[in-house]
Design an enzyme around this catalytic site. Sequence first.
Site, PDB file in Angstrom:
ATOM      1  N   GLU A   1      -4.098   7.939  -4.492  1.00 18.52           N
ATOM      2  CA  GLU A   1      -4.461   7.262  -5.735  1.00 18.52           C
ATOM      3  C   GLU A   1      -5.857   7.689  -6.168  1.00 18.52           C
ATOM      4  O   GLU A   1      -6.727   7.880  -5.329  1.00 18.52           O
ATOM      5  CB  GLU A   1      -4.415   5.742  -5.543  1.00 18.52           C
ATOM      6  CG  GLU A   1      -3.021   5.218  -5.202  1.00 18.52           C
ATOM      7  CD  GLU A   1      -2.995   3.697  -5.041  1.00 18.52           C
ATOM      8  OE1 GLU A   1      -4.037   3.039  -5.285  1.00 18.52           O
ATOM      9  OE2 GLU A   1      -1.942   3.165  -4.657  1.00 18.52           O
TER      10      GLU A   1
ATOM     11  N   HIS B   1      -1.349   0.790  -9.941  1.00 16.10           N
ATOM     12  CA  HIS B   1      -1.965  -0.163  -9.009  1.00 16.10           C
ATOM     13  C   HIS B   1      -2.618  -1.325  -9.769  1.00 16.10           C
ATOM     14  O   HIS B   1      -3.834  -1.516  -9.749  1.00 16.10           O
ATOM     15  CB  HIS B   1      -2.993   0.533  -8.111  1.00 16.10           C
ATOM     16  CG  HIS B   1      -3.259  -0.225  -6.838  1.00 16.10           C
ATOM     17  ND1 HIS B   1      -3.674   0.377  -5.690  1.00 16.10           N
ATOM     18  CD2 HIS B   1      -3.174  -1.554  -6.548  1.00 16.10           C
ATOM     19  CE1 HIS B   1      -3.826  -0.528  -4.729  1.00 16.10           C
ATOM     20  NE2 HIS B   1      -3.529  -1.713  -5.241  1.00 16.10           N
TER      21      HIS B   1
ATOM     22  N   ARG C   1       0.862  -1.171   0.000  1.00 14.25           N
ATOM     23  CA  ARG C   1       0.000   0.000   0.000  1.00 14.25           C
ATOM     24  C   ARG C   1       0.904   1.228   0.000  1.00 14.25           C
ATOM     25  O   ARG C   1       1.974   1.232   0.616  1.00 14.25           O
ATOM     26  CB  ARG C   1      -0.920   0.024   1.221  1.00 14.25           C
ATOM     27  CG  ARG C   1      -2.090  -0.962   1.156  1.00 14.25           C
ATOM     28  CD  ARG C   1      -3.086  -0.560   0.076  1.00 14.25           C
ATOM     29  NE  ARG C   1      -4.284  -1.373   0.059  1.00 14.25           N
ATOM     30  CZ  ARG C   1      -4.458  -2.440  -0.702  1.00 14.25           C
ATOM     31  NH1 ARG C   1      -3.471  -2.848  -1.489  1.00 14.25           N
ATOM     32  NH2 ARG C   1      -5.606  -3.114  -0.681  1.00 14.25           N
TER      33      ARG C   1
END
Length: 324
Positions: free
Chosen positions: A266, A284, A237
Amino acid sequence: MKKTVLAFSRVSPEMAERLQQDFNVIVPDPKLGDMNEQFNDALAHAHGMIGAGRKLGREQLQNASKLEVVSSISVGYDNYEVGYFNERGIMLTNTPDVLTESTADLAFALLMSSARRVAELDAWTKAGQWKRTVEAAHFGTDVHGKTLGIVGMGNIGASIARRGHFGFNMPILYSGNSRKAELEQQMSAQFRSLDQLLAESDFVCLVVPLSEKTRHLIGKRELGLMKSSAILINISRGPVVDELALIDALQNGTLRGAGLDVYEKEPLTESPLFQLSNAVTLPHIGSATNETRQAMADRAYQNLRSALLGEKPQDLINPQVWKG
């Protein structure tokens, strides 16, 4: 009477059709107006929710008076206020295991790309800069035989370790909450404290969940412990790394490079990282293959269906709320 399911992110038509066999299904549609407004209007009717990418807790779910379960199409569950779920008796499920190998593949893709400067030299070649034999200024670094340090030796970490050990003859170091005797035997993996691992590794791969304990686990001090020739890989993360400290280390040469799939904010649309040739930046995509996303959706569907039909879900994160 059928229970109602609310999709809180985009789901495939196939998923919606499967759900409709047993439940009333509400899927917010951008063609019908504001998505958040549709979501909030549907909350009062929802017995179950399925999706990913939306923060859900006390503030967002206060009107969800009928809610029994949230089925997340993800492994990580830091978007969800688990304490509030427990307080309300709401089940929370996730989709572990099915994305292990795909995510490990992505970690190694980042490692290889960073080491051999794949993204940088691809752009350089396409820009017409390849006019003579490549010289030392564009050399990368070897992967085979280098020391791979893994922070967080869960299922994904172990899969990355196997790729490094068996595929590239890499010595394996790891840190975490517990020793892994089987992996130590299989791969001669060696347990280290985090500081020791950072100091000894040529590649450091972060594979830990986000928690208050792991937030900014890697900051200025930790980056300073790493070899200047080392490369950091983050597939966990974004907030596990202090991004500003990482940018500084990449800019001043404290660190050779970084391969990143996750960020503190994000989606990431602007960042100094985009100007750094020694940073590989992906959006991601750890689990983003057709096969894996389908497997995750199937697992989430089964978890949701089990919970709403009175069966204990396979992947219940908070089993203390189970009333079966």
